[in-house]
Design a protein around this motif. Sequence first.
Motif, PDB file in Angstrom:
ATOM      1  N   GLU A 350     -18.718 -68.535  -4.205  1.00 31.27           N
ATOM      2  CA  GLU A 350     -17.707 -68.755  -5.246  1.00 31.27           C
ATOM      3  C   GLU A 350     -18.185 -69.781  -6.274  1.00 31.27           C
ATOM      4  O   GLU A 350     -17.668 -69.829  -7.393  1.00 31.27           O
ATOM      5  N   LEU A 351     -19.111 -70.609  -5.871  1.00 35.53           N
ATOM      6  CA  LEU A 351     -19.688 -71.625  -6.765  1.00 35.53           C
ATOM      7  C   LEU A 351     -21.164 -71.299  -7.014  1.00 35.53           C
ATOM      8  O   LEU A 351     -21.803 -70.631  -6.199  1.00 35.53           O
ATOM      9  N   PRO A 352     -21.736 -71.797  -8.118  1.00 32.68           N
ATOM     10  CA  PRO A 352     -23.143 -71.513  -8.409  1.00 32.68           C
ATOM     11  C   PRO A 352     -24.118 -72.410  -7.652  1.00 32.68           C
ATOM     12  O   PRO A 352     -25.328 -72.275  -7.802  1.00 32.68           O
ATOM     13  N   LEU A 353     -23.597 -73.314  -6.797  1.00 30.25           N
ATOM     14  CA  LEU A 353     -24.458 -74.314  -6.181  1.00 30.25           C
ATOM     15  C   LEU A 353     -25.463 -73.720  -5.202  1.00 30.25           C
ATOM     16  O   LEU A 353     -26.627 -74.134  -5.164  1.00 30.25           O
ATOM     17  N   GLU A 354     -25.045 -72.761  -4.378  1.00 30.61           N
ATOM     18  CA  GLU A 354     -25.995 -72.188  -3.430  1.00 30.61           C
ATOM     19  C   GLU A 354     -27.090 -71.423  -4.162  1.00 30.61           C
ATOM     20  O   GLU A 354     -28.240 -71.385  -3.719  1.00 30.61           O
ATOM     21  N   ARG A 355     -26.754 -70.842  -5.312  1.00 31.45           N
ATOM     22  CA  ARG A 355     -27.773 -70.172  -6.122  1.00 31.45           C
ATOM     23  C   ARG A 355     -28.739 -71.189  -6.711  1.00 31.45           C
ATOM     24  O   ARG A 355     -29.963 -71.004  -6.660  1.00 31.45           O
ATOM     25  N   ILE A 356     -28.198 -72.263  -7.266  1.00 31.87           N
ATOM     26  CA  ILE A 356     -29.052 -73.297  -7.845  1.00 31.87           C
ATOM     27  C   ILE A 356     -29.978 -73.875  -6.770  1.00 31.87           C
ATOM     28  O   ILE A 356     -31.162 -74.125  -7.016  1.00 31.87           O
ATOM     29  N   TRP A 357     -29.440 -74.052  -5.568  1.00 26.50           N
ATOM     30  CA  TRP A 357     -30.221 -74.566  -4.441  1.00 26.50           C
ATOM     31  C   TRP A 357     -31.362 -73.627  -4.087  1.00 26.50           C
ATOM     32  O   TRP A 357     -32.509 -74.036  -3.908  1.00 26.50           O
ATOM     33  N   ARG A 358     -31.063 -72.315  -3.997  1.00 21.81           N
ATOM     34  CA  ARG A 358     -32.108 -71.327  -3.706  1.00 21.81           C
ATOM     35  C   ARG A 358     -33.124 -71.241  -4.835  1.00 21.81           C
ATOM     36  O   ARG A 358     -34.342 -71.196  -4.622  1.00 21.81           O
ATOM     37  N   ASP A 359     -32.618 -71.194  -6.048  1.00 18.15           N
ATOM     38  CA  ASP A 359     -33.497 -71.024  -7.205  1.00 18.15           C
ATOM     39  C   ASP A 359     -34.445 -72.201  -7.381  1.00 18.15           C
ATOM     40  O   ASP A 359     -35.554 -72.052  -7.903  1.00 18.15           O
ATOM     41  N   ALA A 360     -34.000 -73.367  -6.939  1.00 21.84           N
ATOM     42  CA  ALA A 360     -34.823 -74.571  -7.129  1.00 21.84           C
ATOM     43  C   ALA A 360     -36.144 -74.496  -6.380  1.00 21.84           C
ATOM     44  O   ALA A 360     -37.132 -75.122  -6.793  1.00 21.84           O
ATOM     45  N   ARG A 361     -36.187 -73.705  -5.317  1.00 15.71           N
ATOM     46  CA  ARG A 361     -37.372 -73.761  -4.455  1.00 15.71           C
ATOM     47  C   ARG A 361     -38.637 -73.272  -5.154  1.00 15.71           C
ATOM     48  O   ARG A 361     -39.727 -73.829  -4.951  1.00 15.71           O
ATOM     49  N   VAL A 362     -38.526 -72.252  -5.964  1.00 23.39           N
ATOM     50  CA  VAL A 362     -39.734 -71.690  -6.582  1.00 23.39           C
ATOM     51  C   VAL A 362     -40.306 -72.594  -7.660  1.00 23.39           C
ATOM     52  O   VAL A 362     -41.490 -72.523  -7.993  1.00 23.39           O
ATOM     53  N   GLU A 363     -39.482 -73.478  -8.215  1.00 27.36           N
ATOM     54  CA  GLU A 363     -39.929 -74.285  -9.345  1.00 27.36           C
ATOM     55  C   GLU A 363     -41.068 -75.239  -8.969  1.00 27.36           C
ATOM     56  O   GLU A 363     -41.856 -75.642  -9.822  1.00 27.36           O
ATOM     57  N   ARG A 364     -41.147 -75.621  -7.692  1.00 23.46           N
ATOM     58  CA  ARG A 364     -42.222 -76.508  -7.242  1.00 23.46           C
ATOM     59  C   ARG A 364     -43.496 -75.744  -6.909  1.00 23.46           C
ATOM     60  O   ARG A 364     -44.473 -76.341  -6.452  1.00 23.46           O
ATOM     61  N   ILE A 365     -43.470 -74.432  -7.170  1.00 26.87           N
ATOM     62  CA  ILE A 365     -44.629 -73.594  -6.854  1.00 26.87           C
ATOM     63  C   ILE A 365     -45.234 -72.975  -8.106  1.00 26.87           C
ATOM     64  O   ILE A 365     -46.427 -73.128  -8.366  1.00 26.87           O
ATOM     65  N   TRP A 366     -44.386 -72.264  -8.894  1.00 23.78           N
ATOM     66  CA  TRP A 366     -45.005 -71.556 -10.025  1.00 23.78           C
ATOM     67  C   TRP A 366     -45.301 -72.504 -11.186  1.00 23.78           C
ATOM     68  O   TRP A 366     -44.803 -73.616 -11.239  1.00 23.78           O
ATOM     69  N   GLU A 367     -46.154 -72.023 -12.083  1.00 18.74           N
ATOM     70  CA  GLU A 367     -46.681 -72.837 -13.187  1.00 18.74           C
ATOM     71  C   GLU A 367     -47.377 -74.108 -12.682  1.00 18.74           C
ATOM     72  O   GLU A 367     -47.360 -75.144 -13.346  1.00 18.74           O
ATOM     73  N   GLY A 368     -47.975 -73.996 -11.506  1.00 17.68           N
ATOM     74  CA  GLY A 368     -48.693 -75.127 -10.927  1.00 17.68           C
ATOM     75  C   GLY A 368     -47.860 -75.825  -9.879  1.00 17.68           C
ATOM     76  O   GLY A 368     -46.795 -76.367 -10.190  1.00 17.68           O
TER      77      GLY A 368
END
Length: 387
Positions: A350-368
């Motif tokens: 119902e909230l976007p928080l679990e999505r933001i939490w999941r989405d955050a994981r790839v950011e420390r990997i791609w583009e270096g």
Amino acid sequence: MQFAMTEEQAMIVETTRAFVEKELYPHEAEIERTGHLDMDVIRDVQKKAMEAGLYAANMPEEVGGAGLDTLSWLMYEKELGRANYALHWTGVARPSNILLAGTEEQKEKYLFPCMKGEKWDCLAMTEPDAGSDLRGMKATARGDGDDWILNGTKHFISHADIADFAICFMATGVEDTPRGPKKKITAFFVDKGTPGFEVRDGYGNVSHRGYTNAVLEFDDCRLPSSAILGEVDKGFDVANTWLGATRLQVAATCLGRADRALQHSIDYAAERKQFGQQIGKFQGVSFKLADMALELKAANLLTWEAGWKFDQGTVTESDMSMAKLKATEMLAFVADEAIQIHGGMGLMDELPLERIWRDARVERIWEGTSEIQRHIISREMLRAVGG
């Protein structure tokens, strides 16, 4: 460096945020539920983004873009970053500025159709055995008269399924360096439908539902010399010249998601009551909010400084790596704390928080990866003293 936004920057932020809230947020739930971004939605958002002057805003005015300076562009990216990644990346597209390195003929064929929303591009560097070590790529291109023959595999190629062409980096030789033999790299335009070029479905991904990645297969794919972007064996020069700010783009979109998560947390802490008072009154919650705000502001400042220095021509690799590293790790922290503040409700869709939490994981990997960013930062420090 001025810390206040200019009138123009304030307008960009206000316009983009209003667009995101009105045109992008309403589609998020469906994309999260199905994992699919419908082309009709893309086209509708694309049309509205063009009408709002937000489409291809990263590109120079002379080719039909908004001509934003780097700092203003990052503020724009932050606002777009609040929404589902696939939705804003395809619907409010930002063609890769590496297209500006093309010849006039190549610009007519590739750049300008992307600017008009008639085509999409994708970049193909990563391979199954060559991620951070791009010089270790095995996909090759060999000369054959006036043509080039491409063979090999690329994977994790973002939105290649809808792209009309790929900009592919292939090994075209070997050179001796102080650290041993290294691959020479050349960039090629490869149109979808070219014989010997196949785009296959990629992998399921916990982050960014609706976003797709693909596997690109080259089997004696023949291209004319006119398909080369830049010069033979100078692919890294093209990439380093035109793709340097992509780390800042990742940083900026992370800022937007973190800001959204923090605001949800502030509102919830003020509304939710336990033991007869607002939960924000408890230090266990209020200190979390303070730490989240602190980390977000630090990441903001690092990113804005790097963007400002980029426009001044004084930015360093370390500046951009620090911004990317801080923003991506900050987002992971803020997203996790936001869920903790919301308790079980934070994990509900119902909230976007679990999505933001999941989405955050790839950011420390791609583009270096975060490790690569730390390597770049420390290398620059050590070189200054002969290390």
